[in-house]
Motif scaffolding. Sequence first.
Motif, PDB file in Angstrom:
ATOM      1  N   TRP A  11       0.823  -1.202   0.000  1.00 36.43           N
ATOM      2  CA  TRP A  11       0.000   0.000   0.000  1.00 36.43           C
ATOM      3  C   TRP A  11       0.862   1.259   0.000  1.00 36.43           C
ATOM      4  O   TRP A  11       0.551   2.232  -0.694  1.00 36.43           O
ATOM      5  N   GLU A  12       1.946   1.262   0.743  1.00 38.18           N
ATOM      6  CA  GLU A  12       2.821   2.433   0.779  1.00 38.18           C
ATOM      7  C   GLU A  12       3.494   2.669  -0.572  1.00 38.18           C
ATOM      8  O   GLU A  12       3.789   3.811  -0.925  1.00 38.18           O
ATOM      9  N   ARG A  13       3.739   1.618  -1.324  1.00 43.00           N
ATOM     10  CA  ARG A  13       4.296   1.781  -2.673  1.00 43.00           C
ATOM     11  C   ARG A  13       3.261   2.342  -3.644  1.00 43.00           C
ATOM     12  O   ARG A  13       3.591   3.120  -4.538  1.00 43.00           O
ATOM     13  N   LEU A  14       2.006   1.971  -3.434  1.00 43.96           N
ATOM     14  CA  LEU A  14       0.958   2.352  -4.368  1.00 43.96           C
ATOM     15  C   LEU A  14       0.292   3.680  -4.018  1.00 43.96           C
ATOM     16  O   LEU A  14      -0.138   4.427  -4.915  1.00 43.96           O
ATOM     17  N   ARG A  15       0.203   4.002  -2.743  1.00 46.67           N
ATOM     18  CA  ARG A  15      -0.564   5.159  -2.282  1.00 46.67           C
ATOM     19  C   ARG A  15      -0.153   6.475  -2.936  1.00 46.67           C
ATOM     20  O   ARG A  15      -1.020   7.247  -3.367  1.00 46.67           O
ATOM     21  N   PRO A  16       1.149   6.807  -3.045  1.00 43.90           N
ATOM     22  CA  PRO A  16       1.500   8.109  -3.646  1.00 43.90           C
ATOM     23  C   PRO A  16       1.129   8.240  -5.121  1.00 43.90           C
ATOM     24  O   PRO A  16       1.103   9.353  -5.652  1.00 43.90           O
ATOM     25  N   LEU A  17       0.844   7.121  -5.795  1.00 47.26           N
ATOM     26  CA  LEU A  17       0.569   7.144  -7.229  1.00 47.26           C
ATOM     27  C   LEU A  17      -0.911   7.289  -7.544  1.00 47.26           C
ATOM     28  O   LEU A  17      -1.270   7.537  -8.699  1.00 47.26           O
ATOM     29  N   LEU A  18      -1.771   7.159  -6.538  1.00 45.10           N
ATOM     30  CA  LEU A  18      -3.211   7.127  -6.775  1.00 45.10           C
ATOM     31  C   LEU A  18      -3.769   8.518  -7.032  1.00 45.10           C
ATOM     32  O   LEU A  18      -3.268   9.516  -6.500  1.00 45.10           O
ATOM     33  N   PRO A  19      -4.829   8.615  -7.860  1.00 48.22           N
ATOM     34  CA  PRO A  19      -5.448   9.926  -8.111  1.00 48.22           C
ATOM     35  C   PRO A  19      -6.130  10.451  -6.852  1.00 48.22           C
ATOM     36  O   PRO A  19      -6.549   9.684  -5.986  1.00 48.22           O
ATOM     37  N   VAL A  20      -6.226  11.777  -6.766  1.00 48.38           N
ATOM     38  CA  VAL A  20      -6.864  12.429  -5.624  1.00 48.38           C
ATOM     39  C   VAL A  20      -8.113  13.144  -6.103  1.00 48.38           C
ATOM     40  O   VAL A  20      -8.263  13.469  -7.281  1.00 48.38           O
ATOM     41  N   ARG A  27     -16.043  13.299  -2.423  1.00 47.91           N
ATOM     42  CA  ARG A  27     -14.806  12.674  -1.990  1.00 47.91           C
ATOM     43  C   ARG A  27     -14.777  11.232  -2.456  1.00 47.91           C
ATOM     44  O   ARG A  27     -15.789  10.543  -2.524  1.00 47.91           O
ATOM     45  N   TRP A  28     -13.546  10.762  -2.778  1.00 50.94           N
ATOM     46  CA  TRP A  28     -13.369   9.355  -3.106  1.00 50.94           C
ATOM     47  C   TRP A  28     -13.608   8.522  -1.853  1.00 50.94           C
ATOM     48  O   TRP A  28     -13.209   8.903  -0.750  1.00 50.94           O
ATOM     49  N   ARG A  29     -14.243   7.370  -2.032  1.00 52.59           N
ATOM     50  CA  ARG A  29     -14.263   6.407  -0.940  1.00 52.59           C
ATOM     51  C   ARG A  29     -12.843   5.878  -0.755  1.00 52.59           C
ATOM     52  O   ARG A  29     -12.051   5.866  -1.690  1.00 52.59           O
ATOM     53  N   ASP A  30     -12.521   5.452   0.463  1.00 54.57           N
ATOM     54  CA  ASP A  30     -11.164   5.031   0.799  1.00 54.57           C
ATOM     55  C   ASP A  30     -10.562   4.146  -0.282  1.00 54.57           C
ATOM     56  O   ASP A  30     -11.089   3.074  -0.608  1.00 54.57           O
ATOM     57  N   HIS A  31      -9.468   4.609  -0.886  1.00 56.47           N
ATOM     58  CA  HIS A  31      -8.851   3.892  -1.997  1.00 56.47           C
ATOM     59  C   HIS A  31      -8.447   2.474  -1.603  1.00 56.47           C
ATOM     60  O   HIS A  31      -8.630   1.537  -2.377  1.00 56.47           O
ATOM     61  N   ARG A  32      -7.893   2.323  -0.425  1.00 58.06           N
ATOM     62  CA  ARG A  32      -7.379   0.999  -0.031  1.00 58.06           C
ATOM     63  C   ARG A  32      -8.510  -0.008   0.079  1.00 58.06           C
ATOM     64  O   ARG A  32      -8.386  -1.155  -0.380  1.00 58.06           O
ATOM     65  N   GLN A  33      -9.633   0.393   0.665  1.00 59.62           N
ATOM     66  CA  GLN A  33     -10.769  -0.509   0.802  1.00 59.62           C
ATOM     67  C   GLN A  33     -11.309  -0.921  -0.569  1.00 59.62           C
ATOM     68  O   GLN A  33     -11.592  -2.097  -0.823  1.00 59.62           O
ATOM     69  N   ARG A  49     -21.874  -8.215  -7.448  1.00 62.77           N
ATOM     70  CA  ARG A  49     -22.926  -8.049  -6.441  1.00 62.77           C
ATOM     71  C   ARG A  49     -22.684  -8.912  -5.202  1.00 62.77           C
ATOM     72  O   ARG A  49     -23.311  -8.681  -4.156  1.00 62.77           O
ATOM     73  N   ASP A  50     -21.826  -9.905  -5.306  1.00 68.40           N
ATOM     74  CA  ASP A  50     -21.575 -10.813  -4.187  1.00 68.40           C
ATOM     75  C   ASP A  50     -20.303 -10.464  -3.417  1.00 68.40           C
ATOM     76  O   ASP A  50     -19.822 -11.276  -2.622  1.00 68.40           O
ATOM     77  N   LEU A  51     -19.755  -9.276  -3.649  1.00 69.71           N
ATOM     78  CA  LEU A  51     -18.569  -8.866  -2.895  1.00 69.71           C
ATOM     79  C   LEU A  51     -18.886  -8.809  -1.406  1.00 69.71           C
ATOM     80  O   LEU A  51     -19.959  -8.341  -1.012  1.00 69.71           O
ATOM     81  N   PRO A  52     -17.990  -9.271  -0.557  1.00 65.75           N
ATOM     82  CA  PRO A  52     -18.226  -9.165   0.897  1.00 65.75           C
ATOM     83  C   PRO A  52     -18.427  -7.716   1.329  1.00 65.75           C
ATOM     84  O   PRO A  52     -17.866  -6.780   0.743  1.00 65.75           O
ATOM     85  N   GLU A  53     -19.222  -7.522   2.361  1.00 63.05           N
ATOM     86  CA  GLU A  53     -19.568  -6.179   2.826  1.00 63.05           C
ATOM     87  C   GLU A  53     -18.367  -5.394   3.325  1.00 63.05           C
ATOM     88  O   GLU A  53     -18.417  -4.161   3.397  1.00 63.05           O
ATOM     89  N   GLN A  54     -17.283  -6.091   3.679  1.00 61.84           N
ATOM     90  CA  GLN A  54     -16.120  -5.394   4.216  1.00 61.84           C
ATOM     91  C   GLN A  54     -15.489  -4.452   3.200  1.00 61.84           C
ATOM     92  O   GLN A  54     -14.729  -3.550   3.570  1.00 61.84           O
ATOM     93  N   PHE A  55     -15.798  -4.628   1.896  1.00 63.78           N
ATOM     94  CA  PHE A  55     -15.223  -3.772   0.864  1.00 63.78           C
ATOM     95  C   PHE A  55     -16.124  -2.606   0.502  1.00 63.78           C
ATOM     96  O   PHE A  55     -15.803  -1.835  -0.401  1.00 63.78           O
ATOM     97  N   GLY A  56     -17.255  -2.457   1.202  1.00 62.85           N
ATOM     98  CA  GLY A  56     -18.157  -1.353   0.923  1.00 62.85           C
ATOM     99  C   GLY A  56     -19.167  -1.721  -0.150  1.00 62.85           C
ATOM    100  O   GLY A  56     -19.275  -2.874  -0.568  1.00 62.85           O
ATOM    101  N   PRO A  57     -19.950  -0.735  -0.626  1.00 68.31           N
ATOM    102  CA  PRO A  57     -20.967  -0.997  -1.646  1.00 68.31           C
ATOM    103  C   PRO A  57     -20.353  -1.562  -2.927  1.00 68.31           C
ATOM    104  O   PRO A  57     -19.347  -1.046  -3.418  1.00 68.31           O
ATOM    105  N   TRP A  58     -20.969  -2.614  -3.477  1.00 69.65           N
ATOM    106  CA  TRP A  58     -20.401  -3.240  -4.669  1.00 69.65           C
ATOM    107  C   TRP A  58     -20.398  -2.283  -5.846  1.00 69.65           C
ATOM    108  O   TRP A  58     -19.490  -2.336  -6.689  1.00 69.65           O
ATOM    109  N   LYS A  59     -21.403  -1.383  -5.917  1.00 67.99           N
ATOM    110  CA  LYS A  59     -21.451  -0.428  -7.025  1.00 67.99           C
ATOM    111  C   LYS A  59     -20.234   0.482  -7.019  1.00 67.99           C
ATOM    112  O   LYS A  59     -19.683   0.812  -8.066  1.00 67.99           O
ATOM    113  N   THR A  60     -19.830   0.911  -5.838  1.00 70.98           N
ATOM    114  CA  THR A  60     -18.672   1.798  -5.725  1.00 70.98           C
ATOM    115  C   THR A  60     -17.412   1.096  -6.214  1.00 70.98           C
ATOM    116  O   THR A  60     -16.614   1.668  -6.970  1.00 70.98           O
TER     117      THR A  60
END
Length: 311
Positions: A11-20, A27-33, A49-60
């Motif tokens: 995540w630390e390698r990827l985080r600085p490269l992500l769009p803001v 606001r963007w929903r948490d990128h890591r989640q 549609r069957d994504l576990p709830e821990q990742f937030g709304p499947w549409k997002t």
Amino acid sequence: MGRGDLTDTEWERLRPLLPVSNGRCGRWRDHRQVIDGILHRVRTGVHWRDLPEQFGPWKTVYERHRLWSADGTWERLLQQVQAAADAVGEIDWDVSVDSTIVRAHQHAAGAPSRSSAVAHRLKGGPGAGTPGRDFVAEPCRPIGGGGAGGEGLGRSRGGFTSKLHLSADGRCRPLSLIVTPGQRADCTQFFAVLEKIRVPRLGPGRPRKKPDSVAADKGYSNGPCRQYLRRRGIPHTIPEKTDSRAARLRKGPRGGRPPGFDEERYKKRNTVERAVNRLKNFRAVATRYDKRAYVFLGTVTVAALAVWLRV
């Protein structure tokens, strides 16, 4: 952290490269989640549609993946991770090229063309009214598409198939990726695969596009491929086809000299096949479920990005 999620180091390698967020569209929903949700789907091939709830709304999660597939964000992230590896000398530029068939699930078929979808709305069909609660807006996507051929789906005895053309470095990591219908010949995408190699510099300078050498199998053994490599000054190892060798020998002195072949270099060609195996460990790559070609290419790019982050 669940199985397959980004580690803190990744995540630390990827985080600085992500769009803001630009602050105007919410606001963007948490990128890591969200990225963990995309990785879960790519790894398991589960329905969105069957994504576990821990990742937030499947549409997002789905919209983020489709948007970043359409606007090239996934490809840019892959190139930036490659650039960081190249800056410390971790890329082996003895490149190999190959392709692999991907069986398309029945859910990958049936994507409507843009023209038919627009006409349907103009006639007052179900899509003409207010979108329902399960509606997911489609972002601007690359020009083209519609129909099986336009979406990278080809007919064969086994049904719908797609073909993934790729190049890989000497450490079994994908450098460039292209999706075509399954019946498309390997050699037709040789130029495009090599032209798509583009590793930026972290400092000043042009992106690196030229490998130290290229190895490929007999599917790429023809005059145009060899001439292209000679024109770019790239040493190459491609075995000569049996019928081509027989035709050359029949011509005698007029047939010219046989092409050079380095057996030791050719032994390294297995790196691209091992790169394919790594990609197909992700079930949404081994079997295509995405209707749109650009979304499936984004899925493969996410898998390639995970390979680069974890090797």
